[in-house]
Design a protein around this motif. Structure first.
Motif, PDB file in Angstrom:
ATOM      1  N   SER A  64       0.980  -1.172   0.068  1.00 58.04           N
ATOM      2  CA  SER A  64       0.090   0.168  -0.012  1.00 58.04           C
ATOM      3  C   SER A  64       0.912   1.241  -0.085  1.00 58.04           C
ATOM      4  O   SER A  64       0.557   2.177  -0.770  1.00 58.04           O
ATOM      5  CB  SER A  64      -0.994  -0.029   1.130  1.00 58.04           C
ATOM      6  OG  SER A  64      -1.809  -0.966   1.049  1.00 58.04           O
ATOM      7  N   PHE A  65       2.043   1.208   0.863  1.00 63.42           N
ATOM      8  CA  PHE A  65       2.802   2.405   0.802  1.00 63.42           C
ATOM      9  C   PHE A  65       3.524   2.515  -0.432  1.00 63.42           C
ATOM     10  O   PHE A  65       3.681   3.595  -1.003  1.00 63.42           O
ATOM     11  CB  PHE A  65       3.939   2.256   1.895  1.00 63.42           C
ATOM     12  CG  PHE A  65       4.763   3.377   2.001  1.00 63.42           C
ATOM     13  CD1 PHE A  65       4.252   4.566   2.536  1.00 63.42           C
ATOM     14  CD2 PHE A  65       6.377   3.204   1.844  1.00 63.42           C
ATOM     15  CE1 PHE A  65       5.168   5.765   2.716  1.00 63.42           C
ATOM     16  CE2 PHE A  65       6.860   4.426   1.824  1.00 63.42           C
ATOM     17  CZ  PHE A  65       6.439   5.542   2.326  1.00 63.42           C
ATOM     18  N   GLY A  66       4.013   1.382  -1.271  1.00 63.34           N
ATOM     19  CA  GLY A  66       4.792   1.512  -2.308  1.00 63.34           C
ATOM     20  C   GLY A  66       3.672   1.927  -3.502  1.00 63.34           C
ATOM     21  O   GLY A  66       3.965   2.666  -4.258  1.00 63.34           O
ATOM     22  N   ASP A  67       2.399   1.486  -3.532  1.00 62.59           N
ATOM     23  CA  ASP A  67       1.551   2.012  -4.423  1.00 62.59           C
ATOM     24  C   ASP A  67       1.158   3.585  -4.226  1.00 62.59           C
ATOM     25  O   ASP A  67       0.891   4.415  -5.199  1.00 62.59           O
ATOM     26  CB  ASP A  67      -0.115   1.465  -4.288  1.00 62.59           C
ATOM     27  CG  ASP A  67       0.104  -0.083  -4.643  1.00 62.59           C
ATOM     28  OD1 ASP A  67       0.838  -0.363  -5.424  1.00 62.59           O
ATOM     29  OD2 ASP A  67      -0.945  -0.773  -4.363  1.00 62.59           O
ATOM     30  N   ALA A  68       1.123   4.061  -2.594  1.00 65.32           N
ATOM     31  CA  ALA A  68       0.909   5.436  -2.709  1.00 65.32           C
ATOM     32  C   ALA A  68       2.052   6.467  -3.150  1.00 65.32           C
ATOM     33  O   ALA A  68       1.984   7.088  -3.778  1.00 65.32           O
ATOM     34  CB  ALA A  68       0.851   5.778  -1.140  1.00 65.32           C
ATOM     35  N   VAL A  69       3.467   5.819  -2.935  1.00 69.52           N
ATOM     36  CA  VAL A  69       4.659   6.496  -3.618  1.00 69.52           C
ATOM     37  C   VAL A  69       4.459   6.689  -5.118  1.00 69.52           C
ATOM     38  O   VAL A  69       4.749   7.587  -5.681  1.00 69.52           O
ATOM     39  CB  VAL A  69       5.712   5.536  -3.195  1.00 69.52           C
ATOM     40  CG1 VAL A  69       6.964   6.245  -3.825  1.00 69.52           C
ATOM     41  CG2 VAL A  69       6.171   5.806  -1.491  1.00 69.52           C
ATOM     42  N   ASP A  81      11.261  -7.069  -1.347  1.00 65.32           N
ATOM     43  CA  ASP A  81      12.281  -7.268  -0.139  1.00 65.32           C
ATOM     44  C   ASP A  81      12.835  -8.532  -0.100  1.00 65.32           C
ATOM     45  O   ASP A  81      12.469  -9.397  -0.790  1.00 65.32           O
ATOM     46  CB  ASP A  81      11.853  -6.584   1.128  1.00 65.32           C
ATOM     47  CG  ASP A  81      10.720  -7.570   1.550  1.00 65.32           C
ATOM     48  OD1 ASP A  81      10.275  -8.452   1.193  1.00 65.32           O
ATOM     49  OD2 ASP A  81       9.752  -7.028   2.435  1.00 65.32           O
ATOM     50  N   LEU A  82      13.739  -8.869   0.738  1.00 59.18           N
ATOM     51  CA  LEU A  82      14.265 -10.097   0.858  1.00 59.18           C
ATOM     52  C   LEU A  82      13.357 -10.886   1.612  1.00 59.18           C
ATOM     53  O   LEU A  82      13.819 -12.382   1.718  1.00 59.18           O
ATOM     54  CB  LEU A  82      15.772 -10.076   1.552  1.00 59.18           C
ATOM     55  CG  LEU A  82      16.672  -9.285   0.755  1.00 59.18           C
ATOM     56  CD1 LEU A  82      18.207  -9.443   1.637  1.00 59.18           C
ATOM     57  CD2 LEU A  82      17.034  -9.744  -0.389  1.00 59.18           C
ATOM     58  N   LYS A  83      12.413 -10.700   2.048  1.00 57.55           N
ATOM     59  CA  LYS A  83      11.270 -11.666   2.603  1.00 57.55           C
ATOM     60  C   LYS A  83      10.577 -12.095   1.374  1.00 57.55           C
ATOM     61  O   LYS A  83       9.589 -13.299   1.632  1.00 57.55           O
ATOM     62  CB  LYS A  83      10.467 -10.766   3.635  1.00 57.55           C
ATOM     63  CG  LYS A  83      11.185 -10.802   5.012  1.00 57.55           C
ATOM     64  CD  LYS A  83      10.124 -10.183   5.822  1.00 57.55           C
ATOM     65  CE  LYS A  83      10.831  -9.584   7.263  1.00 57.55           C
ATOM     66  NZ  LYS A  83       9.988  -9.122   8.308  1.00 57.55           N
ATOM     67  N   GLY A  84      10.624 -11.533   0.318  1.00 59.79           N
ATOM     68  CA  GLY A  84       9.783 -12.211  -0.939  1.00 59.79           C
ATOM     69  C   GLY A  84       8.540 -11.305  -1.022  1.00 59.79           C
ATOM     70  O   GLY A  84       7.686 -11.760  -1.670  1.00 59.79           O
ATOM     71  N   ASP A  85       8.290 -10.026  -0.355  1.00 59.16           N
ATOM     72  CA  ASP A  85       7.315  -9.429  -0.391  1.00 59.16           C
ATOM     73  C   ASP A  85       7.474  -8.334  -1.389  1.00 59.16           C
ATOM     74  O   ASP A  85       8.399  -7.558  -1.470  1.00 59.16           O
ATOM     75  CB  ASP A  85       6.738  -8.783   0.812  1.00 59.16           C
ATOM     76  CG  ASP A  85       6.709  -9.946   1.828  1.00 59.16           C
ATOM     77  OD1 ASP A  85       5.768 -11.036   1.484  1.00 59.16           O
ATOM     78  OD2 ASP A  85       6.445  -9.838   3.127  1.00 59.16           O
ATOM     79  N   VAL A  86       6.558  -8.170  -2.371  1.00 60.38           N
ATOM     80  CA  VAL A  86       6.383  -6.961  -3.332  1.00 60.38           C
ATOM     81  C   VAL A  86       6.246  -5.706  -2.479  1.00 60.38           C
ATOM     82  O   VAL A  86       5.206  -5.366  -1.856  1.00 60.38           O
ATOM     83  CB  VAL A  86       5.376  -7.183  -4.463  1.00 60.38           C
ATOM     84  CG1 VAL A  86       5.318  -5.895  -5.235  1.00 60.38           C
ATOM     85  CG2 VAL A  86       5.709  -8.400  -5.150  1.00 60.38           C
ATOM     86  N   VAL A  87       6.982  -4.597  -2.559  1.00 55.15           N
ATOM     87  CA  VAL A  87       6.983  -3.373  -2.028  1.00 55.15           C
ATOM     88  C   VAL A  87       6.737  -2.165  -2.983  1.00 55.15           C
ATOM     89  O   VAL A  87       6.451  -1.285  -2.485  1.00 55.15           O
ATOM     90  CB  VAL A  87       8.206  -2.878  -1.157  1.00 55.15           C
ATOM     91  CG1 VAL A  87       8.449  -4.010  -0.087  1.00 55.15           C
ATOM     92  CG2 VAL A  87       9.592  -2.829  -2.043  1.00 55.15           C
ATOM     93  N   LEU A  88       6.956  -2.504  -4.233  1.00 52.52           N
ATOM     94  CA  LEU A  88       6.403  -1.382  -5.282  1.00 52.52           C
ATOM     95  C   LEU A  88       5.998  -2.230  -6.530  1.00 52.52           C
ATOM     96  O   LEU A  88       6.706  -3.188  -6.999  1.00 52.52           O
ATOM     97  CB  LEU A  88       7.533  -0.741  -5.571  1.00 52.52           C
ATOM     98  CG  LEU A  88       7.478   0.274  -6.741  1.00 52.52           C
ATOM     99  CD1 LEU A  88       6.356   1.495  -6.418  1.00 52.52           C
ATOM    100  CD2 LEU A  88       8.792   1.153  -7.093  1.00 52.52           C
ATOM    101  N   ASN A  89       5.143  -1.724  -7.144  1.00 50.31           N
ATOM    102  CA  ASN A  89       4.348  -2.648  -8.316  1.00 50.31           C
ATOM    103  C   ASN A  89       4.204  -1.450  -9.462  1.00 50.31           C
ATOM    104  O   ASN A  89       3.063  -0.694  -9.404  1.00 50.31           O
ATOM    105  CB  ASN A  89       3.083  -3.358  -8.166  1.00 50.31           C
ATOM    106  CG  ASN A  89       2.670  -4.223  -9.290  1.00 50.31           C
ATOM    107  OD1 ASN A  89       3.442  -4.404 -10.152  1.00 50.31           O
ATOM    108  ND2 ASN A  89       1.457  -4.328  -9.440  1.00 50.31           N
ATOM    109  N   MET A  90       5.185  -1.416 -10.198  1.00 54.64           N
ATOM    110  CA  MET A  90       4.932  -0.251 -11.220  1.00 54.64           C
ATOM    111  C   MET A  90       4.272  -0.837 -12.530  1.00 54.64           C
ATOM    112  O   MET A  90       4.706  -1.879 -13.186  1.00 54.64           O
ATOM    113  CB  MET A  90       6.209   0.334 -11.964  1.00 54.64           C
ATOM    114  CG  MET A  90       6.996   1.039 -10.595  1.00 54.64           C
ATOM    115  SD  MET A  90       8.660   1.681 -11.019  1.00 54.64           S
ATOM    116  CE  MET A  90       8.403   2.454 -12.461  1.00 54.64           C
TER     117      MET A  90
END
Length: 545
Positions: A157-162, A487-496
C-alpha cells in the motif's frame, strides 16, 4: 478411717496410677508418632508441615541416638525438598507471567496489524477514488505503525501510494526513448532515442536537455567516473563528448561500424570502446590518443577494465576472451568453443571466470592459465559468478540447474529440475542468490542457511532481475509489462504498471534512490524507492503531504 474415706483414697491413687501409665505409654510412642507423620507429609510434598513434625520428634525425651541420626537425614531431605518446591513454584510463576506477557504482546501485535491493515485499506480507497495525497498520508501512517514488523499489505500500500504521488513521466517531446543510462555521481540520466537524439535528464527536477551535434543514431552511452562528462558511441563508428552542462566537447574517430559499448577505467584516465566490426579501441584521455587492441572477425560482445596484472579484458562472440596491457599488447587468450555468456573477476582480481554456450565454465588465473573446468554436460552455462569471498563459484545452466562449486571443481550444493532454462542470476554481498525460472517465477536462495523461496507475482518471462546496490531489495521486470521491487522476505514493496502501455525495460539508480522504467511508447517513468522515501519522511527530510 471410714469406709467412705478409704474409697476416696483408692480412687485418688488409681487416678495417679492411670496418669502415670498413660504418661509412660505416650512417652514411648512420641518419636514414632511425629516421625511417621513427618514421613507421610514429606511423601505428599507437604515439606513445610513435614519439617514441623520432624522438629517435634526431635524434642521427644526418649529419642535414641540412632533415631536422632535417622531424623537428621529425614529433616535434611525435607528441607531440601522444601527449597526445591519453592524454586519450582517460583519458576512456574515466572513461566506463567512470561506466558501472560507473551499473550499480551501477541494480542497487542495482532491489534496493531489489524489496525495497520485497516488503515492500508483506507489508503487504497483514497488512492483509487479520492485524494492521492490523503492516500499517501494514510499509507505512511500504517507503515509507521508496523515499522518493526512490516506486513505485505502495508508494504505494498505504501509502495502504491509512493508510485501514485511521485512517479514522473519523462516525455522526450514525442521521441521514443530506447535506453537509459544513470550517472553514478548525481541525479542525472542519459536517454537515447529512435530519432538520432541524446537527452540528458535531471531526475530530481524532471528537466530535459537535448545534447547538440548528434547526427547519427546513438548505440552506446557513458558518464565519466567523476560525473562531469558525457560520451556517446554512434552508428557511424565515432564517439561524441559533452560537458555535464550540455556543451559539445569533441568527436573521436575509431571504428568502422556502430560503437556497441563504452567503458571507463576507475580513475577515468582510460576509456574502452568496441564495435560490431570486431575492433576495440583503448583511449588515453590524458594523452588524447588511442590504441587499437583488436581487429577480430567476430563482433565484440563486451570489454572492461580489471584490477589484475592485465588491466583490459575483451570478449568476442566467437568464444575468445583476450587479456591486454595498457600498451595494447595481447598477453593471453582464453578459449571457449562457443559464444561467451559472461566473464567475472574475483574480488582481488587474481582469478577470471568465464562461461559459455559450449557447456563449460572455466576458472583462469590472472596470467590467463586454465585452473579448473566446471562441466555442465553439454548444457549451455548461462551464468558464472564468484560468491562473496571468491572461494565458491555459482553457475546456472540451460537444463534448469544451479550449482555452487569450490574452486577445485567440486559441487558443494545444487538445485536441479528448476525448469528448462535459468535466464538471469545475481548475487548480493551476503551471498543470497537470485535466478529467474522459465515458469515466470524467481528463486531466492540463501545457501548458507539453506533457505529457499519462490517468488510468484509475474505473468510473463522475467527480462530484468538484479539486486539493489545495498543488496536489500530485488528489481524484476517482466514481459507482462510490470516492474516490481521486492524485499528479501519475498514481499512486493512496489508494483509499477501503466494502464495503457507496458514497461519494456527496468533500471535501478546506483544509489538505490530511483526506479526507472521505459514504456512501450518510449516514455521514461521514474519513481523514488519506497524505503528511501519512508526514511526521508521518518527523519523529517521530506514532509508527508
Amino acid at each position: 478411717m471410714t469406709s467412705k474415706k478409704r474409697h476416696q483414697s483408692k480412687k485418688f491413687f488409681g487416678s495417679i496410677l492411670l496418669i502415670l501409665a498413660c504418661n509412660i505409654s505416650l512417652t514411648g510412642q512420641c518419636f514414632d508418632v511425629f516421625y511417621n507423620k513427618g514421613q507421610r507429609l514429606a511423601k505428599e510434598d507437604n515439606f513445610e508441615n513435614a519439617i514441623s513434625q520432624f522438629r517435634a520428634a526431635a524434642r521427644c525425651s526418649d529419642i535414641t541416638v540412632q533415631q536422632r541420626k535417622v531424623l537428621d537425614v529425614a529433616l535434611e531431605e525435607a528441607q531440601t525438598g522444601y527449597v526445591t518446591s519453592i524454586n519450582l513454584a517460583r519458576k512456574k510463576a515466572e513461566k506463567a507471567q512470561k506466558e501472560a506477557e507473551e499473550q499480551a504482546r501477541i494480542a497487542k501485535k495482532q491489534l496493531i496489524i489489524t489496525e495497520g491493515n485497516r488503515i492500508s485499506f483506507l489508503a487504497d480507497q483514497e488512492l483509487a477514488t479520492g485524494d492521492p495525497k490523503d492516500g499517501l498520508a494514510l499509507a505512511y501512517r500504517a507503515y509507521s505503525m508496523v515499522d518493526s514488523m512490516l506486513i505485505p499489505k502495508v508494504k505494498l500500500s505504501f509502495g502504491d501510494a509512493v508510485f501514485k504521488n511521485y512517479a514522473q513521466i519523462l516525455d522526450a517531446n514525442g521521441s521514443s526513448q530506447m535506453d537509459v543510462l544513470l550517472s553514478d555521481k548525481a541525479d542525472f540520466a542519459l536517454a537515447r532515442t529512435d530519432t538520432k537524439e541524446l537527452i540528458l535528464w535531471d531526475l530530481e527536477n524532471a528537466e530535459m536537455k537535448k545534447l547538440p551535434g548528434v547526427e547519427h543514431h546513438v548505440y552506446s552511452m557513458a558518464f565519466s567516473p567523476d560525473g562531469t562528462k558525457i560520451f556517446a558511441g554512434l552508428s557511424n563508428g565515432n564517439i561524441l563528448s559533452w560537458t555535464l552542462d550540455g556543451q559539445f566537447k569533441e568527436e573521436l574517430e575509431g571504428h568502422e561500424a556502430e560503437v556497441s559499448g563504452l567503458e571507463f577505467s576507475e580513475d577515468g584516465r582510460y576509456m574502452l570502446s568496441w564495435s560490431r566490426d570486431g575492433s576495440v579501441q583503448l583511449w588515453d584521455m590524458q594523452e588524447n590518443k588511442s590504441i587499437s587492441l583488436a581487429e577480430n572477425n567476430a563482433p565484440m560482445a563486451s570489454a572492461f577494465f580489471s584490477s589484475n596484472v592485465f588491466p583490459v579484458i575483451t570478449y568476442a562472440l566467437d568464444g575468445t576472451v583476450s587479456l591486454w596491457n595498457h600498451s595494447g599488447n595481447l598477453m593471453a587468450e582464453l578459449k571457449h568453443d562457443a559464444s561467451i555468456y559472461g566473464v567475472d573477476l574475483s574480488a582481488d582480481g587474481s582469478a577470471i571466470l568465464t562461461c559459455s554456450a559450449d557447456g563449460f565454465a572455466k576458472l583462469w588465473n590472472e596470467s590467463g592459465q586454465l585452473e579448473t573446468i566446471f562441466d555442465h554436460k553439454g548444457q549451455l552455462v548461462t551464468t558464472a559468478k564468484f560468491l562473496p569471498g571468491s572461494e565458491r563459484i555459482l553457475t546456472t545452466s540451460g537444463e534448469g540447474s544451479i550449482r555452487i562449486w569450490n574452486t577445485s571443481g567440486k559441487v558443494l550444493n545444487e538445485e536441479t529440475n528448476l525448469g528448462k532454462f535459468i535466464y538471469h542470476s545475481d548475487v548480493n554481498q551476503d551471498g543470497h542468490i537470485l535466478s529467474s525460472l522459465d515458469d515466470y517465477s524467481i528463486l531466492l536462495w540463501n545457501p548458507e542457511a539453506d533457505h529457499k523461496k519462490i517468488l510468484r507475482q509475474h505473468a510473463g518471462r522475467i527480462r530484468v532481475l538484479q539486486f539493489s546496490q545495498d543488496g536489500k531489495h530485488i528489481l524484476s521486470g517482466s514481459e507482462d509489462g510490470a516492474i516490481k521491487i521486492w524485499d528479501l522476505k519475498g514481499d512486493v514493496v512496489l508494483n509499477m504498471r501503466d494502464d495503457k502501455h507496458r514497461f519494456n525495460k527496468a533500471y535501478l539508480s546506483h544509489d538505490d534512490k530511483w526506479v526507472i522504467g521505459i514504456l512501450s511508447d518510449g516514455s521514461v517513468v521514474i519513481t523514488p524507492m519506497p524505503s528511501n522515501l519512508y526514511q526521508e519522511f521518518k527523519n523529517n527530510v521530506r514532509s508527508v503531504p
